[in-house]
Write a protein that holds these residues in place. Sequence first.
Motif, PDB file in Angstrom:
ATOM      1  N   TYR A 137       8.676  -1.157  -1.336  1.00 28.90           N
ATOM      2  CA  TYR A 137       9.359   0.116  -1.572  1.00 28.90           C
ATOM      3  C   TYR A 137       8.316   1.221  -1.706  1.00 28.90           C
ATOM      4  CZ  TYR A 137      12.275   3.753  -3.630  1.00 28.90           C
ATOM      5  OH  TYR A 137      12.926   4.929  -3.880  1.00 28.90           O
ATOM      6  N   ALA A 138       8.493   2.276  -0.925  1.00 30.88           N
ATOM      7  CA  ALA A 138       7.547   3.401  -0.969  1.00 30.88           C
ATOM      8  C   ALA A 138       8.310   4.716  -0.980  1.00 30.88           C
ATOM      9  CB  ALA A 138       6.604   3.363   0.233  1.00 30.88           C
ATOM     10  N   GLU A 139       7.727   5.704  -1.639  1.00 32.70           N
ATOM     11  CA  GLU A 139       8.231   7.075  -1.589  1.00 32.70           C
ATOM     12  C   GLU A 139       7.143   7.958  -0.998  1.00 32.70           C
ATOM     13  OE1 GLU A 139       9.519   8.218  -5.461  1.00 32.70           O
ATOM     14  OE2 GLU A 139      11.319   6.952  -5.402  1.00 32.70           O
ATOM     15  N   ILE A 140       7.558   8.989  -0.272  1.00 26.78           N
ATOM     16  CA  ILE A 140       6.571   9.822   0.413  1.00 26.78           C
ATOM     17  C   ILE A 140       6.707  11.286  -0.013  1.00 26.78           C
ATOM     18  CG2 ILE A 140       6.604   8.254   2.381  1.00 26.78           C
ATOM     19  CD1 ILE A 140       8.004  10.427   4.018  1.00 26.78           C
ATOM     20  N   SER A 141       5.598  11.994   0.084  1.00 30.01           N
ATOM     21  CA  SER A 141       5.575  13.451  -0.065  1.00 30.01           C
ATOM     22  C   SER A 141       5.039  14.032   1.230  1.00 30.01           C
ATOM     23  CB  SER A 141       4.693  13.863  -1.249  1.00 30.01           C
ATOM     24  OG  SER A 141       3.357  13.421  -1.053  1.00 30.01           O
ATOM     25  N   ASN A 161       3.130   3.611  -3.027  1.00 29.18           N
ATOM     26  CA  ASN A 161       3.717   2.270  -3.003  1.00 29.18           C
ATOM     27  C   ASN A 161       4.242   1.919  -4.388  1.00 29.18           C
ATOM     28  OD1 ASN A 161       4.441  -0.370  -2.674  1.00 29.18           O
ATOM     29  ND2 ASN A 161       2.426  -1.119  -2.074  1.00 29.18           N
ATOM     30  N   LEU A 162       5.552   1.987  -4.558  1.00 28.32           N
ATOM     31  CA  LEU A 162       6.195   1.713  -5.841  1.00 28.32           C
ATOM     32  C   LEU A 162       6.822   0.323  -5.891  1.00 28.32           C
ATOM     33  CD1 LEU A 162       7.938   5.174  -6.356  1.00 28.32           C
ATOM     34  CD2 LEU A 162       5.744   4.402  -7.264  1.00 28.32           C
ATOM     35  N   GLY A 163       6.584  -0.487  -4.863  1.00 21.57           N
ATOM     36  CA  GLY A 163       7.138  -1.835  -4.835  1.00 21.57           C
ATOM     37  C   GLY A 163       6.178  -2.860  -5.403  1.00 21.57           C
ATOM     38  N   LYS A 164       6.660  -4.096  -5.539  1.00 24.31           N
ATOM     39  CA  LYS A 164       5.843  -5.178  -6.069  1.00 24.31           C
ATOM     40  C   LYS A 164       4.918  -5.783  -5.019  1.00 24.31           C
ATOM     41  CE  LYS A 164       8.920  -6.606  -9.818  1.00 24.31           C
ATOM     42  NZ  LYS A 164       9.705  -7.718 -10.429  1.00 24.31           N
ATOM     43  N   GLU A 165       5.146  -5.450  -3.727  1.00 25.45           N
ATOM     44  CA  GLU A 165       4.337  -6.029  -2.658  1.00 25.45           C
ATOM     45  C   GLU A 165       3.455  -4.962  -2.018  1.00 25.45           C
ATOM     46  OE1 GLU A 165       6.634  -8.177   0.212  1.00 25.45           O
ATOM     47  OE2 GLU A 165       8.026  -8.978  -1.298  1.00 25.45           O
ATOM     48  N   ASP A 166       2.294  -5.413  -1.482  1.00 19.12           N
ATOM     49  CA  ASP A 166       1.442  -4.523  -0.701  1.00 19.12           C
ATOM     50  C   ASP A 166       2.146  -4.173   0.608  1.00 19.12           C
ATOM     51  OD1 ASP A 166      -0.353  -4.968  -2.714  1.00 19.12           O
ATOM     52  OD2 ASP A 166      -1.644  -6.321  -1.553  1.00 19.12           O
ATOM     53  N   LYS A 168       1.759  -2.112   4.695  1.00 16.18           N
ATOM     54  CA  LYS A 168       0.974  -1.503   5.769  1.00 16.18           C
ATOM     55  C   LYS A 168       1.815  -0.356   6.313  1.00 16.18           C
ATOM     56  CE  LYS A 168      -1.301  -4.126   8.639  1.00 16.18           C
ATOM     57  NZ  LYS A 168      -2.715  -3.687   8.485  1.00 16.18           N
ATOM     58  N   ALA A 169       1.318   0.872   6.160  1.00 15.32           N
ATOM     59  CA  ALA A 169       2.122   2.055   6.485  1.00 15.32           C
ATOM     60  C   ALA A 169       1.590   2.747   7.726  1.00 15.32           C
ATOM     61  CB  ALA A 169       2.115   3.022   5.318  1.00 15.32           C
ATOM     62  N   VAL A 189      -2.689   4.229  10.542  1.00 16.96           N
ATOM     63  CA  VAL A 189      -2.131   3.124   9.754  1.00 16.96           C
ATOM     64  C   VAL A 189      -3.064   2.848   8.581  1.00 16.96           C
ATOM     65  CG1 VAL A 189      -1.408   0.707   9.774  1.00 16.96           C
ATOM     66  CG2 VAL A 189      -1.075   2.136  11.810  1.00 16.96           C
ATOM     67  N   LYS A 190      -2.494   2.601   7.389  1.00 15.96           N
ATOM     68  CA  LYS A 190      -3.288   2.267   6.205  1.00 15.96           C
ATOM     69  C   LYS A 190      -2.606   1.156   5.411  1.00 15.96           C
ATOM     70  CE  LYS A 190      -5.550   6.744   5.470  1.00 15.96           C
ATOM     71  NZ  LYS A 190      -5.834   7.840   4.502  1.00 15.96           N
ATOM     72  N   ASP A 191      -3.451   0.267   4.844  1.00  8.52           N
ATOM     73  CA  ASP A 191      -2.959  -0.732   3.901  1.00  8.52           C
ATOM     74  C   ASP A 191      -2.897  -0.097   2.512  1.00  8.52           C
ATOM     75  OD1 ASP A 191      -2.785  -2.858   5.773  1.00  8.52           O
ATOM     76  OD2 ASP A 191      -4.960  -3.139   5.642  1.00  8.52           O
ATOM     77  N   ILE A 192      -1.764  -0.260   1.824  1.00  5.00           N
ATOM     78  CA  ILE A 192      -1.579   0.357   0.507  1.00  5.00           C
ATOM     79  C   ILE A 192      -1.140  -0.720  -0.467  1.00  5.00           C
ATOM     80  CG2 ILE A 192      -0.446   2.196  -0.784  1.00  5.00           C
ATOM     81  CD1 ILE A 192       0.152   3.572   1.868  1.00  5.00           C
ATOM     82  N   LYS A 193      -1.963  -0.963  -1.474  1.00  4.25           N
ATOM     83  CA  LYS A 193      -1.649  -1.986  -2.461  1.00  4.25           C
ATOM     84  C   LYS A 193      -0.554  -1.499  -3.411  1.00  4.25           C
ATOM     85  CE  LYS A 193      -6.099  -4.350  -2.396  1.00  4.25           C
ATOM     86  NZ  LYS A 193      -5.464  -5.543  -1.749  1.00  4.25           N
ATOM     87  N   THR A 194       0.102  -2.455  -4.044  1.00  7.84           N
ATOM     88  CA  THR A 194       1.174  -2.118  -4.972  1.00  7.84           C
ATOM     89  C   THR A 194       0.679  -1.195  -6.075  1.00  7.84           C
ATOM     90  OG1 THR A 194       2.809  -3.016  -6.515  1.00  7.84           O
ATOM     91  CG2 THR A 194       0.746  -4.217  -6.316  1.00  7.84           C
ATOM     92  N   GLN A 195       1.498  -0.231  -6.437  1.00  3.37           N
ATOM     93  CA  GLN A 195       1.245   0.742  -7.492  1.00  3.37           C
ATOM     94  C   GLN A 195       0.014   1.619  -7.211  1.00  3.37           C
ATOM     95  OE1 GLN A 195       1.739  -2.204 -10.968  1.00  3.37           O
ATOM     96  NE2 GLN A 195       2.781  -0.374 -11.721  1.00  3.37           N
ATOM     97  N   THR A 196      -0.271   1.801  -5.928  1.00  4.59           N
ATOM     98  CA  THR A 196      -1.311   2.753  -5.530  1.00  4.59           C
ATOM     99  C   THR A 196      -0.745   3.660  -4.448  1.00  4.59           C
ATOM    100  OG1 THR A 196      -2.288   1.374  -3.783  1.00  4.59           O
ATOM    101  CG2 THR A 196      -3.142   1.089  -6.033  1.00  4.59           C
ATOM    102  N   SER A 197      -1.486   4.697  -4.101  1.00  8.53           N
ATOM    103  CA  SER A 197      -1.022   5.647  -3.093  1.00  8.53           C
ATOM    104  C   SER A 197      -2.153   5.965  -2.126  1.00  8.53           C
ATOM    105  CB  SER A 197      -0.497   6.925  -3.743  1.00  8.53           C
ATOM    106  OG  SER A 197      -1.510   7.554  -4.499  1.00  8.53           O
TER     107      SER A 197
END
Length: 326
Positions: A137-141, A161-166, A168-169, A189-197
């Motif tokens: 789950y992700a939210e964007i600005s 990235n507000l989800g529990k899983e990493d 790839k955006a 494309v970027k890999d985004i770990k959980t609870q990071t942005s």
Amino acid sequence: MKIKKRFFILEILIIGFFIFSSFSVYALGMGPAKTEVNFAPNYEFSVDYIVFVIPYYQKLEVYAVGDLKEYVKFDKTNLTGEEGFKATIKLPNTIAKPGENKLFIGVREVESSGEGIATRIAVEALIVVRVPYPGKYAEISFSVNNANVGEPINFVVGVNNLGKEDIKAKTDIEIYSGEEIIETLDLGVKDIKTQTSESFEKDVSTADYKPGSYKAIATVDYEKIARAEREFKIGTLFFNITNWTSEVEKGKINPFYVEIESLWNSQIDNIYAEINVTNQEESVDFFKTPSVSLGPWQKAVLKSYLNAEKLDSGEYKANIELFYAD
């Protein structure tokens, strides 16, 4: 799981309440105004609060309301005057509600048992605990600036990235003029770990863009789709005259208004209008408005006066010339 440490937003929340009676005038505030943490099982953290109160001898009580209030402990719950206190929050092993859980820490006036005003003064500070959503789950600005023709436009897409899983955006932007797509931007494309942005950014030349309004739609694909839409403008050094006085009274001096609108994305100074009023090509009055300055895309009303003391009833022409940028 990597835990982001708590951090304070350096604000001081000061709310003044002024109650006039025969006894006193009160003001009450506290800080920090907002604290944000990411959830981790059994995570414990503390917030030190400063309290401001007038008069200094006022008695106060400390309280908690909102989400997670049952997990709060205070080092003291009764204050007198400008004292500080500590709130300690020990989070549980799990929290059922994903997203932002909002906890409010407050202080309020202790009611007097004597006569006087019964209103209780209170002020609250916010603690936000962010709980991951199940799965991905992700939210964007999305932000974009206005510009003048030839200046670059900067597009910035933030993915949280507000989800529990990493995740790839993959991020793209479509630019529209009306209903037509005029350009598509690949922001990578970027890999985004959980609870990071992460942030995606791109500068675009406007050399081939015409002046006017545009729409941009950002799309982030992370096995789910998130979209955000923004409008932006490309400016040109031009003003629209959008309205003007169309009727005046004879036998008096009348105010005369000219409404203008800037189509430029920078400030312009020394803007004024000259108005020549004619009757069958013969000038019957000529006047000039005071000058103004306008910021990007602003509107203004220029005002001067038309002398109709010696004019007869009828139709006249007003030739309006607008002067700006030399």
